[in-house]
Motif scaffolding. Structure first.
Motif, PDB file in Angstrom:
ATOM      1  N   GLN A   1       0.799  -1.240   0.049  1.00 20.30           N
ATOM      2  CA  GLN A   1       0.231  -0.055  -0.029  1.00 20.30           C
ATOM      3  C   GLN A   1       0.896   1.227   0.082  1.00 20.30           C
ATOM      4  O   GLN A   1       1.939   1.299   0.660  1.00 20.30           O
ATOM      5  CB  GLN A   1      -0.906  -0.022   1.308  1.00 20.30           C
ATOM      6  N   MET A   2       0.391   2.278  -0.662  1.00 17.79           N
ATOM      7  CA  MET A   2       1.229   3.448  -0.816  1.00 17.79           C
ATOM      8  C   MET A   2       1.424   4.447   0.183  1.00 17.79           C
ATOM      9  O   MET A   2       2.387   4.994   0.434  1.00 17.79           O
ATOM     10  CB  MET A   2       0.776   4.176  -1.911  1.00 17.79           C
ATOM     11  N   HIS A   3       0.281   4.629   0.911  1.00 21.77           N
ATOM     12  CA  HIS A   3       0.405   5.694   2.242  1.00 21.77           C
ATOM     13  C   HIS A   3       1.067   5.275   3.234  1.00 21.77           C
ATOM     14  O   HIS A   3       1.505   6.056   3.950  1.00 21.77           O
ATOM     15  CB  HIS A   3      -0.955   5.895   2.638  1.00 21.77           C
ATOM     16  N   CYS A   4       1.542   4.003   3.453  1.00 24.11           N
ATOM     17  CA  CYS A   4       2.372   3.467   4.450  1.00 24.11           C
ATOM     18  C   CYS A   4       3.631   2.823   4.182  1.00 24.11           C
ATOM     19  O   CYS A   4       4.163   2.229   5.070  1.00 24.11           O
ATOM     20  CB  CYS A   4       1.374   2.654   5.494  1.00 24.11           C
ATOM     21  N   SER A   5       4.079   2.892   2.925  1.00 28.98           N
ATOM     22  CA  SER A   5       5.225   2.457   2.639  1.00 28.98           C
ATOM     23  C   SER A   5       6.329   3.323   1.975  1.00 28.98           C
ATOM     24  O   SER A   5       5.764   4.222   1.543  1.00 28.98           O
ATOM     25  CB  SER A   5       5.104   1.188   1.445  1.00 28.98           C
ATOM     26  N   SER A   6       7.589   3.122   2.304  1.00 29.91           N
ATOM     27  CA  SER A   6       8.465   4.398   1.658  1.00 29.91           C
ATOM     28  C   SER A   6       8.382   4.401   0.229  1.00 29.91           C
ATOM     29  O   SER A   6       8.395   5.382  -0.302  1.00 29.91           O
ATOM     30  CB  SER A   6       9.962   4.134   2.137  1.00 29.91           C
ATOM     31  N   THR A   7       8.463   3.452  -0.395  1.00 30.09           N
ATOM     32  CA  THR A   7       8.268   3.304  -1.952  1.00 30.09           C
ATOM     33  C   THR A   7       6.928   3.824  -2.581  1.00 30.09           C
ATOM     34  O   THR A   7       7.085   4.580  -3.284  1.00 30.09           O
ATOM     35  CB  THR A   7       8.414   1.763  -2.469  1.00 30.09           C
ATOM     36  N   GLY A   8       5.948   3.445  -1.736  1.00 26.64           N
ATOM     37  CA  GLY A   8       4.486   3.968  -2.103  1.00 26.64           C
ATOM     38  C   GLY A   8       4.429   5.463  -1.850  1.00 26.64           C
ATOM     39  O   GLY A   8       4.022   6.225  -2.788  1.00 26.64           O
ATOM     40  N   LYS A   9       5.167   6.032  -0.816  1.00 25.42           N
ATOM     41  CA  LYS A   9       5.292   7.696  -0.565  1.00 25.42           C
ATOM     42  C   LYS A   9       6.033   8.395  -1.934  1.00 25.42           C
ATOM     43  O   LYS A   9       5.653   9.237  -1.944  1.00 25.42           O
ATOM     44  CB  LYS A   9       5.748   7.845   0.789  1.00 25.42           C
ATOM     45  N   VAL A  10       6.981   7.531  -2.053  1.00 28.60           N
ATOM     46  CA  VAL A  10       7.807   8.276  -3.337  1.00 28.60           C
ATOM     47  C   VAL A  10       6.922   8.332  -4.646  1.00 28.60           C
ATOM     48  O   VAL A  10       6.915   9.403  -5.076  1.00 28.60           O
ATOM     49  CB  VAL A  10       9.006   7.397  -3.775  1.00 28.60           C
ATOM     50  N   PHE A  11       5.992   7.300  -4.787  1.00 22.33           N
ATOM     51  CA  PHE A  11       4.871   7.593  -6.117  1.00 22.33           C
ATOM     52  C   PHE A  11       4.068   8.536  -5.702  1.00 22.33           C
ATOM     53  O   PHE A  11       3.487   9.106  -6.808  1.00 22.33           O
ATOM     54  CB  PHE A  11       4.335   6.278  -6.426  1.00 22.33           C
ATOM     55  N   LEU A  12       3.447   8.568  -4.533  1.00 21.27           N
ATOM     56  CA  LEU A  12       2.424   9.568  -4.102  1.00 21.27           C
ATOM     57  C   LEU A  12       2.769  10.961  -4.283  1.00 21.27           C
ATOM     58  O   LEU A  12       2.330  11.845  -4.863  1.00 21.27           O
ATOM     59  CB  LEU A  12       1.983   9.314  -2.727  1.00 21.27           C
ATOM     60  N   ALA A  13       4.077  11.139  -3.638  1.00 19.76           N
ATOM     61  CA  ALA A  13       4.840  12.250  -3.800  1.00 19.76           C
ATOM     62  C   ALA A  13       5.100  12.888  -5.185  1.00 19.76           C
ATOM     63  O   ALA A  13       4.919  14.102  -5.375  1.00 19.76           O
ATOM     64  CB  ALA A  13       5.957  12.537  -2.936  1.00 19.76           C
ATOM     65  N   PHE A  14       5.800  12.008  -6.002  1.00 23.25           N
ATOM     66  CA  PHE A  14       6.393  12.526  -7.302  1.00 23.25           C
ATOM     67  C   PHE A  14       5.472  12.106  -8.609  1.00 23.25           C
ATOM     68  O   PHE A  14       5.727  12.846  -9.462  1.00 23.25           O
ATOM     69  CB  PHE A  14       7.784  12.197  -7.418  1.00 23.25           C
ATOM     70  N   LEU A  15       4.493  11.482  -8.282  1.00 19.80           N
ATOM     71  CA  LEU A  15       3.477  10.813  -9.331  1.00 19.80           C
ATOM     72  C   LEU A  15       2.088  11.270  -9.527  1.00 19.80           C
ATOM     73  O   LEU A  15       1.524  11.771 -10.374  1.00 19.80           O
ATOM     74  CB  LEU A  15       3.760   9.417  -9.835  1.00 19.80           C
ATOM     75  N   TYR A  16       1.681  11.147  -8.119  1.00 22.30           N
ATOM     76  CA  TYR A  16       0.246  10.973  -7.916  1.00 22.30           C
ATOM     77  C   TYR A  16      -0.116  12.181  -7.062  1.00 22.30           C
ATOM     78  O   TYR A  16      -1.376  12.153  -6.593  1.00 22.30           O
ATOM     79  CB  TYR A  16      -0.364   9.601  -7.342  1.00 22.30           C
ATOM     80  N   TYR A  17       0.616  13.335  -6.694  1.00 16.83           N
ATOM     81  CA  TYR A  17       0.213  14.087  -5.779  1.00 16.83           C
ATOM     82  C   TYR A  17      -1.047  15.077  -5.987  1.00 16.83           C
ATOM     83  O   TYR A  17      -1.878  15.434  -5.234  1.00 16.83           O
ATOM     84  CB  TYR A  17       1.507  15.139  -5.447  1.00 16.83           C
ATOM     85  N   ASP A  18      -1.188  15.206  -7.299  1.00 16.64           N
ATOM     86  CA  ASP A  18      -2.302  16.055  -7.817  1.00 16.64           C
ATOM     87  C   ASP A  18      -3.471  15.173  -7.940  1.00 16.64           C
ATOM     88  O   ASP A  18      -4.643  15.898  -8.277  1.00 16.64           O
ATOM     89  CB  ASP A  18      -1.977  16.775  -9.149  1.00 16.64           C
ATOM     90  N   ASN A  19      -3.524  14.033  -7.755  1.00 19.64           N
ATOM     91  CA  ASN A  19      -4.751  13.072  -7.843  1.00 19.64           C
ATOM     92  C   ASN A  19      -4.836  12.229  -6.576  1.00 19.64           C
ATOM     93  O   ASN A  19      -5.309  11.058  -6.716  1.00 19.64           O
ATOM     94  CB  ASN A  19      -4.443  12.363  -9.000  1.00 19.64           C
ATOM     95  N   LEU A  20      -4.325  12.945  -5.429  1.00 18.56           N
ATOM     96  CA  LEU A  20      -4.377  11.804  -4.242  1.00 18.56           C
ATOM     97  C   LEU A  20      -5.641  11.576  -3.793  1.00 18.56           C
ATOM     98  O   LEU A  20      -5.930  10.605  -3.476  1.00 18.56           O
ATOM     99  CB  LEU A  20      -3.527  12.709  -2.695  1.00 18.56           C
ATOM    100  N   GLU A  21      -6.671  12.487  -3.704  1.00 17.42           N
ATOM    101  CA  GLU A  21      -7.980  12.320  -3.495  1.00 17.42           C
ATOM    102  C   GLU A  21      -8.583  11.024  -4.068  1.00 17.42           C
ATOM    103  O   GLU A  21      -9.149  10.087  -3.676  1.00 17.42           O
ATOM    104  CB  GLU A  21      -8.951  13.307  -3.319  1.00 17.42           C
ATOM    105  N   LEU A  22      -8.433  11.188  -5.486  1.00 21.16           N
ATOM    106  CA  LEU A  22      -9.086   9.993  -6.459  1.00 21.16           C
ATOM    107  C   LEU A  22      -8.401   8.774  -6.209  1.00 21.16           C
ATOM    108  O   LEU A  22      -9.144   7.756  -5.912  1.00 21.16           O
ATOM    109  CB  LEU A  22      -8.893  10.647  -7.827  1.00 21.16           C
ATOM    110  N   LEU A  23      -7.144   8.594  -6.090  1.00 18.62           N
ATOM    111  CA  LEU A  23      -6.446   7.551  -5.792  1.00 18.62           C
ATOM    112  C   LEU A  23      -6.751   6.669  -4.543  1.00 18.62           C
ATOM    113  O   LEU A  23      -7.153   5.711  -4.643  1.00 18.62           O
ATOM    114  CB  LEU A  23      -4.788   7.741  -5.776  1.00 18.62           C
ATOM    115  N   LEU A  24      -6.789   7.698  -3.578  1.00 15.96           N
ATOM    116  CA  LEU A  24      -6.897   7.012  -2.124  1.00 15.96           C
ATOM    117  C   LEU A  24      -8.379   6.750  -1.773  1.00 15.96           C
ATOM    118  O   LEU A  24      -8.942   6.040  -0.927  1.00 15.96           O
ATOM    119  CB  LEU A  24      -6.411   7.935  -1.352  1.00 15.96           C
ATOM    120  N   SER A  25      -9.291   7.348  -2.867  1.00 16.50           N
ATOM    121  CA  SER A  25     -10.697   6.849  -2.636  1.00 16.50           C
ATOM    122  C   SER A  25     -10.848   5.642  -2.818  1.00 16.50           C
ATOM    123  O   SER A  25     -11.770   4.876  -2.718  1.00 16.50           O
ATOM    124  CB  SER A  25     -11.576   7.870  -3.492  1.00 16.50           C
TER     125      SER A  25
END
Length: 258
Positions: free
Chosen positions: A134-158
């Motif tokens: 899972q992205m929100h609680c893994s270091s690799t996942g946070k990398v992708f959330l920060a640099f790839l999906y930051y502008d679409n966090l709400e949609l992704l995490l929904s």
């Protein structure tokens, strides 16, 4: 092969896969209908079938490649040029840090582990190749959330809710955005015992020759032998490994295009 031997529904499914592979933001049913030039009922049934088989993933009104399709592509990922270039750097990283090193790629809402080089430490704490995190609680996942999906966090995490694994897991959007801003500022992400209370991880982005984040390289270790105070020093080693992967990729691209 003559066209009379082709199965139309399979051909259309392949066309859908190719279309979605070229669209990072996915496509709506209306967009697919226009691109395929097929009746709406045919497209609807085709999409419903592919979603049911998890070959496609539907987020709101938008379709993306699905988990099963990505798993089928894992064998291709294992032969991917980026991964092959990354292997020696991951091995050196594990030996230098004394911790288990890994390479991960984004997999539509999760981080897919594609390569692992174990630590000399016999305690196994890292996920195996082919496992998703899972992205929100893994270091690799946070990398992708920060640099790839930051502008679409709400949609992704929904579509992928923030599950609580330990007392340290981030489970609300405000804290997650604060954490991701720190990742963007520092250039590395930390799993501060958020997935496993006894494990600490660090990861950094791996970019291709265009500067796009295509993977994440990191280390995983028991918190008892990887104290929080050691994170900045280890993060620099991980960054060095990522730079080495980028350098090799850039040089190979330059040779290929010359």
């Amino acid at each position: 092969m003559t066209e009379r031997y082709l199965i139309p529904s399979v051909v259309h499914a392949c066309e859908v896969f190719r279309l979605l592979a070229s669209r990072d933001r996915g496509m709506t049913m209306q967009e697919l209908e226009a691109s395929l030039n097929l009746p709406r009922t045919t497209v609807f049934r085709l999409l419903r079938t592919l979603v049911s088989e998890e070959m496609l993933e539907k987020r709101g009104k938008v379709y993306f490649s699905g988990a099963n399709l990505m798993q089928l592509g894992l064998q291709i990922i294992h032969s991917d040029r980026m991964q092959q270039m990354a292997i020696p750097h991951i091995q050196r990283l594990a030996l230098r840090t004394g911790h288990t090193a890994h390479l991960a790629v984004p997999n539509h809402g999760k981080a897919l582990i594609v390569e692992v080089f174990d630590s000399p430490n016999p305690l196994m704490v890292s996920k195996r190749p082919g496992v998703e995190a899972q992205m929100h609680c893994s270091s690799t996942g946070k990398v992708f959330l920060a640099f790839l999906y930051y502008d679409n966090l709400e949609l992704l995490l929904s579509e992928h809710p923030m599950e609580k694994h330990t007392p340290f897991t981030i489970t609300n959007m405000q804290d997650l955005k604060k954490e991701l801003n720190r990742v963007r500022a520092l250039g590395y992400a930390v799993d501060e015992r958020e997935y496993n209370e006894n494990v600490r991880c660090v990861a950094v982005p791996v970019r291709n020759s265009l500067g796009t984040v295509v993977a994440s390289v990191g280390i995983t270790a028991p918190a008892a032998v990887f104290p929080k105070s050691a994170v900045p020093k280890v993060a620099e080693m991980v960054k060095e490994a990522a730079r080495g992967i980028y350098k090799d990729a850039y040089q190979l691209d330059r040779v290929s295009s010359s």
